[in-house]
Design a protein around this motif. Sequence first.
Motif, PDB file in Angstrom:
ATOM      1  N   PRO A   2       0.814  -1.213   0.000  1.00  0.00           N
ATOM      2  CA  PRO A   2       0.000   0.000   0.000  1.00  0.00           C
ATOM      3  C   PRO A   2       0.849   1.266   0.000  1.00  0.00           C
ATOM      4  CG  PRO A   2      -0.792  -1.533   1.659  1.00  0.00           C
ATOM      5  CD  PRO A   2       0.500  -2.081   1.133  1.00  0.00           C
ATOM      6  N   ARG A   3       0.355   2.306  -0.699  1.00  0.00           N
ATOM      7  CA  ARG A   3       1.059   3.577  -0.731  1.00  0.00           C
ATOM      8  C   ARG A   3       1.230   4.092   0.691  1.00  0.00           C
ATOM      9  NH1 ARG A   3      -1.725   8.833  -3.146  1.00  0.00           N
ATOM     10  NH2 ARG A   3      -2.011   9.368  -0.968  1.00  0.00           N
ATOM     11  N   LYS A   4       2.424   4.552   0.977  1.00  0.00           N
ATOM     12  CA  LYS A   4       2.709   5.066   2.314  1.00  0.00           C
ATOM     13  C   LYS A   4       1.767   6.230   2.616  1.00  0.00           C
ATOM     14  CE  LYS A   4       6.456   6.295   5.325  1.00  0.00           C
ATOM     15  NZ  LYS A   4       7.885   6.215   5.529  1.00  0.00           N
ATOM     16  N   GLY A   5       1.104   6.136   3.746  1.00  0.00           N
ATOM     17  CA  GLY A   5       0.193   7.198   4.156  1.00  0.00           C
ATOM     18  C   GLY A   5      -1.239   7.019   3.685  1.00  0.00           C
ATOM     19  N   LEU A   6      -1.501   6.069   2.792  1.00  0.00           N
ATOM     20  CA  LEU A   6      -2.854   5.824   2.316  1.00  0.00           C
ATOM     21  C   LEU A   6      -3.403   4.577   2.993  1.00  0.00           C
ATOM     22  CD1 LEU A   6      -5.065   6.799   0.366  1.00  0.00           C
ATOM     23  CD2 LEU A   6      -4.114   5.241  -1.340  1.00  0.00           C
ATOM     24  N   SER A   7      -4.519   4.738   3.691  1.00  0.00           N
ATOM     25  CA  SER A   7      -5.114   3.617   4.417  1.00  0.00           C
ATOM     26  C   SER A   7      -6.447   3.229   3.779  1.00  0.00           C
ATOM     27  CB  SER A   7      -5.359   4.012   5.877  1.00  0.00           C
ATOM     28  OG  SER A   7      -6.383   4.999   5.947  1.00  0.00           O
ATOM     29  N   PHE A   8      -6.953   2.081   4.185  1.00  0.00           N
ATOM     30  CA  PHE A   8      -8.270   1.642   3.707  1.00  0.00           C
ATOM     31  C   PHE A   8      -9.330   2.675   4.062  1.00  0.00           C
ATOM     32  CE2 PHE A   8     -12.333  -0.437   4.652  1.00  0.00           C
ATOM     33  CZ  PHE A   8     -12.653  -0.871   3.371  1.00  0.00           C
ATOM     34  N   ASP A   9      -9.263   3.224   5.288  1.00  0.00           N
ATOM     35  CA  ASP A   9     -10.251   4.225   5.698  1.00  0.00           C
ATOM     36  C   ASP A   9     -10.199   5.464   4.810  1.00  0.00           C
ATOM     37  OD1 ASP A   9     -11.480   2.760   7.698  1.00  0.00           O
ATOM     38  OD2 ASP A   9     -10.152   3.507   9.274  1.00  0.00           O
ATOM     39  N   GLN A  10      -9.011   5.865   4.398  1.00  0.00           N
ATOM     40  CA  GLN A  10      -8.893   7.019   3.505  1.00  0.00           C
ATOM     41  C   GLN A  10      -9.476   6.704   2.128  1.00  0.00           C
ATOM     42  OE1 GLN A  10      -4.644   7.434   4.178  1.00  0.00           O
ATOM     43  NE2 GLN A  10      -4.966   9.502   4.998  1.00  0.00           N
ATOM     44  N   ALA A  33      -9.436   6.083  -8.212  1.00  0.00           N
ATOM     45  CA  ALA A  33      -7.972   6.190  -8.291  1.00  0.00           C
ATOM     46  C   ALA A  33      -7.566   7.599  -8.705  1.00  0.00           C
ATOM     47  CB  ALA A  33      -7.422   5.155  -9.265  1.00  0.00           C
ATOM     48  N   SER A  34      -8.274   8.153  -9.664  1.00  0.00           N
ATOM     49  CA  SER A  34      -7.998   9.522 -10.102  1.00  0.00           C
ATOM     50  C   SER A  34      -8.194  10.506  -8.951  1.00  0.00           C
ATOM     51  CB  SER A  34      -8.914   9.876 -11.274  1.00  0.00           C
ATOM     52  OG  SER A  34      -8.771  11.222 -11.633  1.00  0.00           O
ATOM     53  N   GLU A  35      -9.257  10.313  -8.210  1.00  0.00           N
ATOM     54  CA  GLU A  35      -9.549  11.176  -7.051  1.00  0.00           C
ATOM     55  C   GLU A  35      -8.429  11.106  -6.018  1.00  0.00           C
ATOM     56  OE1 GLU A  35     -12.575  13.628  -5.011  1.00  0.00           O
ATOM     57  OE2 GLU A  35     -12.363  12.983  -7.072  1.00  0.00           O
ATOM     58  N   LEU A  36      -7.855   9.927  -5.853  1.00  0.00           N
ATOM     59  CA  LEU A  36      -6.788   9.711  -4.865  1.00  0.00           C
ATOM     60  C   LEU A  36      -5.391   9.988  -5.434  1.00  0.00           C
ATOM     61  CD1 LEU A  36      -8.194   6.432  -3.293  1.00  0.00           C
ATOM     62  CD2 LEU A  36      -7.928   8.629  -2.114  1.00  0.00           C
ATOM     63  N   HIS A  37      -5.331  10.305  -6.733  1.00  0.00           N
ATOM     64  CA  HIS A  37      -4.056  10.584  -7.408  1.00  0.00           C
ATOM     65  C   HIS A  37      -3.123   9.373  -7.359  1.00  0.00           C
ATOM     66  CE1 HIS A  37      -5.456  14.696  -7.592  1.00  0.00           C
ATOM     67  NE2 HIS A  37      -5.606  14.690  -6.285  1.00  0.00           N
ATOM     68  N   ILE A  38      -3.723   8.212  -7.626  1.00  0.00           N
ATOM     69  CA  ILE A  38      -2.939   6.975  -7.719  1.00  0.00           C
ATOM     70  C   ILE A  38      -3.363   6.244  -8.985  1.00  0.00           C
ATOM     71  CG2 ILE A  38      -2.619   6.748  -5.209  1.00  0.00           C
ATOM     72  CD1 ILE A  38      -4.834   4.610  -5.231  1.00  0.00           C
ATOM     73  N   LYS A  39      -2.631   5.225  -9.356  1.00  0.00           N
ATOM     74  CA  LYS A  39      -2.992   4.413 -10.511  1.00  0.00           C
ATOM     75  C   LYS A  39      -4.035   3.374 -10.084  1.00  0.00           C
ATOM     76  CE  LYS A  39       1.364   5.184 -12.744  1.00  0.00           C
ATOM     77  NZ  LYS A  39       2.568   4.678 -13.310  1.00  0.00           N
ATOM     78  N   PRO A  40      -4.997   3.072 -10.962  1.00  0.00           N
ATOM     79  CA  PRO A  40      -6.049   2.115 -10.588  1.00  0.00           C
ATOM     80  C   PRO A  40      -5.548   0.804  -9.986  1.00  0.00           C
ATOM     81  CG  PRO A  40      -6.643   3.199 -12.626  1.00  0.00           C
ATOM     82  CD  PRO A  40      -5.234   3.647 -12.299  1.00  0.00           C
ATOM     83  N   HIS A  46      -5.592  -1.932  -1.287  1.00  0.00           N
ATOM     84  CA  HIS A  46      -6.479  -1.512  -0.200  1.00  0.00           C
ATOM     85  C   HIS A  46      -7.853  -2.176  -0.254  1.00  0.00           C
ATOM     86  CE1 HIS A  46      -3.535   1.597   0.694  1.00  0.00           C
ATOM     87  NE2 HIS A  46      -3.496   1.848  -0.595  1.00  0.00           N
ATOM     88  N   ILE A  47      -8.306  -2.515  -1.459  1.00  0.00           N
ATOM     89  CA  ILE A  47      -9.620  -3.142  -1.634  1.00  0.00           C
ATOM     90  C   ILE A  47      -9.489  -4.357  -2.531  1.00  0.00           C
ATOM     91  CG2 ILE A  47     -10.911  -0.997  -1.282  1.00  0.00           C
ATOM     92  CD1 ILE A  47     -11.257  -0.918  -4.368  1.00  0.00           C
ATOM     93  N   GLN A  48     -10.475  -5.244  -2.448  1.00  0.00           N
ATOM     94  CA  GLN A  48     -10.436  -6.465  -3.254  1.00  0.00           C
ATOM     95  C   GLN A  48     -11.065  -6.264  -4.632  1.00  0.00           C
ATOM     96  OE1 GLN A  48     -12.488  -9.258  -0.775  1.00  0.00           O
ATOM     97  NE2 GLN A  48     -11.051  -8.975   0.912  1.00  0.00           N
ATOM     98  N   SER A  49     -12.122  -5.423  -4.683  1.00  0.00           N
ATOM     99  CA  SER A  49     -12.868  -5.247  -5.927  1.00  0.00           C
ATOM    100  C   SER A  49     -13.842  -4.083  -5.751  1.00  0.00           C
ATOM    101  CB  SER A  49     -13.669  -6.516  -6.250  1.00  0.00           C
ATOM    102  OG  SER A  49     -14.637  -6.741  -5.223  1.00  0.00           O
ATOM    103  N   LEU A  50     -14.507  -3.713  -6.839  1.00  0.00           N
ATOM    104  CA  LEU A  50     -15.543  -2.680  -6.748  1.00  0.00           C
ATOM    105  C   LEU A  50     -16.670  -3.158  -5.839  1.00  0.00           C
ATOM    106  CD1 LEU A  50     -16.713   0.043  -7.633  1.00  0.00           C
ATOM    107  CD2 LEU A  50     -17.685  -1.114  -9.627  1.00  0.00           C
ATOM    108  N   GLU A  51     -17.000  -4.442  -5.900  1.00  0.00           N
ATOM    109  CA  GLU A  51     -18.055  -4.995  -5.044  1.00  0.00           C
ATOM    110  C   GLU A  51     -17.659  -4.901  -3.567  1.00  0.00           C
ATOM    111  OE1 GLU A  51     -16.861  -6.585  -7.808  1.00  0.00           O
ATOM    112  OE2 GLU A  51     -18.593  -6.112  -9.063  1.00  0.00           O
ATOM    113  N   HIS A  52     -16.399  -5.155  -3.263  1.00  0.00           N
ATOM    114  CA  HIS A  52     -15.902  -5.021  -1.892  1.00  0.00           C
ATOM    115  C   HIS A  52     -16.028  -3.576  -1.432  1.00  0.00           C
ATOM    116  CE1 HIS A  52     -12.286  -4.420   0.901  1.00  0.00           C
ATOM    117  NE2 HIS A  52     -13.177  -5.089   1.610  1.00  0.00           N
ATOM    118  N   LEU A  53     -15.698  -2.641  -2.313  1.00  0.00           N
ATOM    119  CA  LEU A  53     -15.812  -1.218  -1.990  1.00  0.00           C
ATOM    120  C   LEU A  53     -17.273  -0.852  -1.741  1.00  0.00           C
ATOM    121  CD1 LEU A  53     -14.354   1.515  -1.738  1.00  0.00           C
ATOM    122  CD2 LEU A  53     -14.734   1.809  -4.201  1.00  0.00           C
TER     123      LEU A  53
END
Length: 191
Positions: A2-10, A33-40, A46-53
């Motif tokens: 996981p990206r340093k500083g980025l958590s599941f809660d974030q 991913a775009s909102e978080l400025h990371i690559k998809p 952090h998550i398993q799938s869109l359904e998990h999210l």
Amino acid sequence: MPRKGLSFDQVLDAAAQLADREGLQNLTLARLASELHIKPPSLYNHIQSLEHLQDSLAARGMQMMIERTRQAAAGRSGKEALFAVAQTHREAAKEHPGLYTATQISVQKFSPESQKLASLYLSTILDVLQGYHLEEEKALHFIRIFRSILKGFMDLEVGGGFGMPLKLEETFELMLETLHSGMLQYSTVKG
């Protein structure tokens, strides 16, 4: 990793904000991913799938509704509790439309943890209806009716579907008065 500083809660916070702002139906992993400025692909740290999210958003939304329902009903019963809880649902749908919509996902799609929250949410509403002294099966029908009329009203209100020059508050109260009267007809306590 996981990206340093980025958590599941974030990630979940960002997803909830995005769903509230743009609609749950528009929530995609690419958009998040775009909102978080990371690559998809980084989301999968952090998550398993869109359904998990979506399941996680549903759990968060149900927890919100359980807390708000309990607060609204505290010290109230019958009509007073019904109206307070309905108003709380309406406010939640306006403040957090994405999270509220997530609570409407078919329970069969939920994880076991979210299914427990869904049961607790329904039990919380059932507690509110106890003031009407309904037989258990009738109370369960009225939970469905309560949720259905609220969802319909809120979908129309949030979506701008009420165009007639009538006060929405009056319509909302009349809708709840009708439900209240209907439940009184089925009360096991007469008099």
